[in-house]
Design a protein around this motif. Sequence first.
Motif, short mmCIF file in Angstrom:
data_model
loop_
_atom_site.label_atom_id
_atom_site.label_comp_id
_atom_site.label_asym_id
_atom_site.label_seq_id
_atom_site.Cartn_x
_atom_site.Cartn_y
_atom_site.Cartn_z
N PHE A 161 14.66 47.49 16.96
CA PHE A 161 14.52 46.14 16.44
C PHE A 161 13.96 46.17 15.02
N ILE A 162 14.50 45.32 14.17
CA ILE A 162 14.06 45.19 12.78
C ILE A 162 13.47 43.81 12.61
N SER A 163 12.22 43.75 12.22
CA SER A 163 11.58 42.45 12.05
C SER A 163 12.21 41.69 10.88
N LEU A 164 12.09 40.38 10.93
CA LEU A 164 12.68 39.56 9.89
C LEU A 164 12.02 39.81 8.53
N LEU A 165 10.71 40.03 8.52
CA LEU A 165 10.01 40.30 7.27
C LEU A 165 10.50 41.61 6.64
N ARG A 166 10.70 42.61 7.47
CA ARG A 166 11.20 43.89 6.96
C ARG A 166 12.61 43.74 6.41
N LEU A 167 13.45 42.99 7.10
CA LEU A 167 14.81 42.76 6.64
C LEU A 167 14.82 42.01 5.31
N LYS A 168 13.95 41.03 5.17
CA LYS A 168 13.87 40.28 3.91
C LYS A 168 13.45 41.19 2.76
N ASP A 169 12.55 42.13 3.02
CA ASP A 169 12.14 43.07 1.98
C ASP A 169 13.32 43.93 1.53
N TRP A 170 14.11 44.39 2.48
CA TRP A 170 15.29 45.19 2.12
C TRP A 170 16.27 44.37 1.29
N LEU A 171 16.50 43.14 1.69
CA LEU A 171 17.43 42.28 0.95
C LEU A 171 16.91 41.99 -0.46
N LYS A 172 15.62 41.79 -0.57
CA LYS A 172 15.04 41.51 -1.88
C LYS A 172 15.20 42.68 -2.83
N LEU A 173 15.04 43.90 -2.32
CA LEU A 173 15.22 45.08 -3.16
C LEU A 173 16.65 45.23 -3.66
N LEU A 174 17.59 44.66 -2.92
CA LEU A 174 19.00 44.73 -3.30
C LEU A 174 19.45 43.47 -4.05
N ASN A 175 18.50 42.68 -4.51
CA ASN A 175 18.79 41.44 -5.26
C ASN A 175 19.64 40.48 -4.43
N MET A 176 19.35 40.42 -3.14
CA MET A 176 20.00 39.46 -2.27
C MET A 176 18.99 38.39 -1.89
N GLU A 177 19.34 37.18 -2.18
CA GLU A 177 18.44 36.05 -1.95
C GLU A 177 18.77 35.36 -0.63
N VAL A 178 17.79 35.28 0.25
CA VAL A 178 17.99 34.63 1.54
C VAL A 178 18.22 33.14 1.32
N ASN A 179 19.35 32.67 1.83
CA ASN A 179 19.73 31.28 1.63
C ASN A 179 19.28 30.39 2.79
N ARG A 180 19.52 30.85 3.99
CA ARG A 180 19.09 30.12 5.18
C ARG A 180 19.08 31.06 6.37
N GLY A 181 18.44 30.62 7.44
CA GLY A 181 18.35 31.45 8.63
C GLY A 181 18.08 30.60 9.86
N HIS A 182 18.28 31.19 11.01
CA HIS A 182 18.10 30.48 12.27
C HIS A 182 17.52 31.42 13.32
N PHE A 183 16.73 30.86 14.22
CA PHE A 183 16.25 31.56 15.40
C PHE A 183 16.84 30.87 16.63
N GLY A 184 17.05 31.66 17.68
CA GLY A 184 17.60 31.09 18.90
C GLY A 184 17.28 31.92 20.12
N CYS A 185 17.74 31.45 21.29
CA CYS A 185 17.51 32.10 22.56
C CYS A 185 16.01 32.15 22.88
N TYR A 186 15.43 30.98 23.08
CA TYR A 186 14.00 30.86 23.40
C TYR A 186 13.74 30.94 24.90
N ALA A 187 14.78 30.96 25.71
CA ALA A 187 14.60 31.01 27.16
C ALA A 187 13.88 32.29 27.56
N PRO A 188 13.11 32.27 28.63
CA PRO A 188 12.44 33.49 29.09
C PRO A 188 13.46 34.59 29.41
N PRO A 189 13.04 35.84 29.43
CA PRO A 189 13.98 36.96 29.65
C PRO A 189 14.41 37.09 31.10
#
Length: 262
Positions: A161-189
């Motif tokens: 698993f890759i945390s969202l913060l870590r993924l954003k850091d990788w994208l930022k280093l590549l000059n990729m700007e996060v435009n929008r995002g979504h979370f889903g599947c909140y039901a219990p496992p």
Amino acid sequence: MEYPSSQKSIIALGPWLQTPTGSYMLEWEQARLDAMTADIFGFHAMQIGVPQIKALQANRMRHKWLTDSRVPDAGDAQTSVVVTHDFAELPFASQSLDLVVLPHVLEFAAEPHQILREVERVLIPEGQVIICGFNPASLWGIRQTAGRMSGVHFLPQNAEFISLLRLKDWLKLLNMEVNRGHFGCYAPPFTSSKWLHRFAFMEKAGNRWWPYFGAVYMVQAIKRVKGMHLVGPAFSKQVIKAGRGVPATNKIHKADHKEVEP
């Protein structure tokens, strides 16, 4: 044969998507991908891996490809299939694609940051990438961690698993700007489709009360190029008007206008 930076066992994700939990996640992701890709325009779009997810079915670009490390089954094939042994070496020219979708590919890659570099290479300036991933900070992530200790895995066991913060850091280093995002599947496992859908009301409640703890996230980013300005066609040319001439008069001293007496 094991590839150095392509897939560890992403093939295991396909059978998992046929389980009740996988079907529940697939239903949410498919609806979200359809909504996100429908209004992205261009000429060339590509999905990397996981042919069970039809990430580009709602997109209206003329040329769409599925890039996979194996030839998909007839039922899984999309418009065009490009087989590659390594997702970190895509068979596309630099700055040739308008959209790239990565559905749970980075979590099974030995070198996920290298795949992102390759995606950045093939994207045109202002091109877009959509990434789907499992959120470790969720009920599903906690159960997966506990399952690794007990040997009973809730999600595909080799996914990192890759945390969202870590993924954003990788994208930022590549000059990729996060435009929008979504979370889903909140039901219990749960592993039962009946109980998963019984707790489907938590999708709306989760978006409102604990939006960062969904089991799955989806991020859309835009490739930015520093110092670049998009110049469109000149539909109307502005006529430069010449300024009107203003007569210039010299100041004449009174002494110069005195009459000379005879």
